[in-house]
Design an enzyme around this catalytic site. Structure first.
Site, PDB file in Angstrom:
ATOM      1  N   LYS A  85       0.851  -1.197   0.000  1.00 58.85           N
ATOM      2  CA  LYS A  85       0.000   0.000   0.000  1.00 58.85           C
ATOM      3  C   LYS A  85       0.880   1.239   0.000  1.00 58.85           C
ATOM      4  CE  LYS A  85      -3.946   1.931   2.641  1.00 58.85           C
ATOM      5  NZ  LYS A  85      -4.821   1.748   3.822  1.00 58.85           N
ATOM      6  N   SER A 160      -9.875   1.830   2.820  1.00 52.51           N
ATOM      7  CA  SER A 160      -9.018   2.635   1.978  1.00 52.51           C
ATOM      8  C   SER A 160      -7.994   1.831   1.193  1.00 52.51           C
ATOM      9  CB  SER A 160      -8.289   3.670   2.837  1.00 52.51           C
ATOM     10  OG  SER A 160      -7.394   3.034   3.727  1.00 52.51           O
ATOM     11  N   SER A 184     -10.067  -0.717   6.895  1.00 54.01           N
ATOM     12  CA  SER A 184      -9.455  -0.567   5.567  1.00 54.01           C
ATOM     13  C   SER A 184      -8.771  -1.796   5.004  1.00 54.01           C
ATOM     14  CB  SER A 184      -8.436   0.565   5.598  1.00 54.01           C
ATOM     15  OG  SER A 184      -9.110   1.776   5.410  1.00 54.01           O
TER      16      SER A 184
HETATM   17  N1  GLN Z   1     -13.269   3.949   6.162  1.00 52.79           N
HETATM   18  C1  GLN Z   1     -12.677   4.367   7.395  1.00 52.79           C
HETATM   19  C2  GLN Z   1     -12.286   5.819   7.318  1.00 52.79           C
HETATM   20  O1  GLN Z   1     -12.571   6.412   6.343  1.00 52.79           O
HETATM   21  C3  GLN Z   1     -11.513   3.514   7.737  1.00 52.79           C
HETATM   22  C4  GLN Z   1     -10.295   3.854   6.971  1.00 52.79           C
HETATM   23  C5  GLN Z   1      -9.126   3.044   7.373  1.00 52.79           C
HETATM   24  O2  GLN Z   1      -9.259   1.999   8.019  1.00 52.79           O
HETATM   25  N2  GLN Z   1      -7.953   3.531   7.023  1.00 52.79           N
HETATM   26  O3  GLN Z   1     -11.720   6.361   8.209  1.00 52.79           O
END
Ligand code: GLN
Length: 495
Positions: A85, A160, A184
């Site tokens: 990532k 994400s 995420s």
């Molecule tokens: N969807 C969640 C957010 O927008 C989690 C994102 C993540 O785990 N990095 O914060």
């Protein structure tokens, strides 16, 4: 499943490499060729360095030959291409966080996890797309374009870590690393029919991970099987003096321990939280999850209804804590030390303002503003302190349930992959997507998402299993016990 190299699990490729049926260079070439074919449609990568990956593969082949000559052991990930990532440092490679702010930034050092992967013989392959600074659930917040779900290119891969999930699902990497602050890793894994594991908070070093919300962030693997996830987890876990939140605990042999537990036929006690099966849950997702629970019953597992009563406050508490922490973490992007610097600033203050205004996208700005607000004097007690108290209550709910059960089973995401653009204009709808995953981060627990079926229109569905703190071996064994009984993970998207 077709017999290409790029769509096999790491465990199988590792055996082929060991038997000399294929070389690491041949494997890397197969993955790179596949990537060239499908990447224009999937867009899982922000960048890739094929020459560097092939050089890493050639070095892997040499190490293997030397080990063979001296009769020494070869690590399980030797020669396996693993995508990273684009928020985790790889020395000498770009590190953008999918943000204009870091568009031209090159990482000067390896994150602890990438250093560990390299030490385990893996090939760090490519920089995978994400929502800018890992803020989002769809990868639509990337400054460098949206990643498509390999199962339906009109839909999102989740987020994400959408690039990390899509790359593995599409055969562009054998496994990958993501980060999970509120879901995420697990949510995109569910939406792309692969395995995604968020370790217990403190299991894996965060050194070299661009911080979003430091008390919630954890790095973990995406893979094609529970066994592969266990192998990658084992490689990246452990105490790191550079991250004081990583615990001084011995790293278990996850894959072996898991296999032994599965073989022992242990009858797990599983909790089904009633709060996770209410309004908003897609009926096809619910049916698949119930069918999976039925499989556990057939295995002789005890199923108990449990209650996590503070679940209803989880999304609210998360979006206070996560935004508060991000407003502080992202203060370092000031246009002075590194990252984007505005070209037409009049003075120092103007430089901060303009650099940040130009460098950050709308979701990142929204969160910095929210986070600054909840931390500001007069509001701190009403929001931040309260959210911290709710966090404690949420953790207590889980620990209470674990007096009765070994693990908790839930849907990973309330819906299958949604259409691009469907929720992008409505932050609240997007935030509510995290309802089943964020409690796990607030409580610091390990959680895994594994494939558990498809909707009538062919979209993947994920099953989430939540474990007890630092009991990843048991968590993996519960996941594997179900995985063994189905072939969901062997389905491959037609691209
Ligand atoms: N969807 C969640 C957010 O927008 C989690 C994102 C993540 O785990 N990095 O914060």
């Amino acid at each position: 499943m077709s017999q290409e190299l790029y769509n096999r699990p790491a465990s199988e490729l590792s055996q082929m490499l060991a038997r000399g049926e294929v070389s690491a260079v041949e494997l890397m070439k197969s993955v790179a060729e596949r990537t060239r074919q499908v990447e224009p449609r999937v867009h899982a990568f922000n960048s890739m360095d094929e020459a560097d990956a092939l050089a890493q593969a050639a070095a892997s082949d040499q190490r293997r030959a030397r080990a063979k000559a001296t009769g020494s052991a070869v690590p399980a990930l030797e020669g396996i291409p693993i995508g990273i990532k684009d928020v985790i440092s790889v020395a000498g490679q770009p590190l953008t966080a999918s943000s204009r702010m870091l568009e031209n930034f090159v990482s000067p050092y390896d994150a602890t996890v990438t250093g560990k992967l390299k030490a385990a013989g893996a090939i760090c392959w490519g920089r995978l797309n994400l929502d800018e600074f890992a803020m989002g659930s769809s990868t639509e917040n990337s400054a460098f374009g949206v990643t498509s779900n390999p199962w339906d290119l009109t839909r999102v891969p989740g987020g994400s870590s959408g690039g990390s999930a899509a790359a593995v699902a599409a055969g562009e990497a054998i496994a990958s690393l993501g980060s999970d602050t509120g879901g995420s890793i697990r949510q995109p894994a569910a939406l792309c029919n692969i395995v995604g594991l968020k370790p217990s908070y403190g299991r894996v070093s965060r050194y070299g991970l661009i911080a979003f919300a430091s008390s919630l962030d954890q790095i973990g693997p995406f893979a094609r099987s529970v066994e592969d996830a266990a192998t990658v987890l084992e490689a990246i876990s452990g105490h790191d003096p550079k991250d004081s939140t990583s615990l001084k605990l011995e790293v278990p042999h996850y894959a072996r321990g898991m296999a032994e537990l599965v073989k022992s036929g242990r009858k797990w006690k599983l909790g089904i939280p009633k709060e996770y099966f209410g309004e908003g849950l897609d009926p096809e997702v619910e049916a698949s999850v119930q069918a999976a629970i039925g499989e556990y019953k057939k295995l002789g597992c005890e199923i108990h209804e449990v209650s996590l009563p503070h679940t209803k406050y989880a999304v609210g508490a998360y979006y206070i804590i996560a935004t508060a922490e991000c407003s502080s973490n992202l203060a370092r992007f000031d246009g002075v030390r590194y990252g984007h610097r505005s070209k037409d600033a009049k003075d120092a203050l103007d430089l901060y303002f303009k650099s940040r205004a130009e460098g950050f996208g709308p979701e990142v700005k929204r969160r910095i503003i929210l986070g600054t607000y909840v931390l500001s004097s007069g509001y701190y007690d009403a929001y931040y302190l309260r959210a911290q108290k709710v966090r404690t209550l949420i953790r207590r709910d889980f620990l209470e349930a674990y007096k009765q059960v070994d693990a908790i089973v839930t849907p990973t995401s309330p819906t299958p992959a949604f259409k691009k653009g469907e929720k992008a204009a409505n932050p609240l709808a997007m935030y509510l997507n995290d309802i089943y995953t964020i409690g796990v981060n607030l409580a610091g627990l390990p959680g895994i998402s594994i494939p558990c079926g498809f909707t009538s229109s062919g979209l993947p569905i994920g099953l989430q299993i939540i474990g007890q703190p630092f009991r990843e071996t048991e968590l993996l064994a519960v996941a594997r016990a179900y995985e063994e009984r189905n072939t969901w993970r062997m389905q491959f998207p037609k691209l």
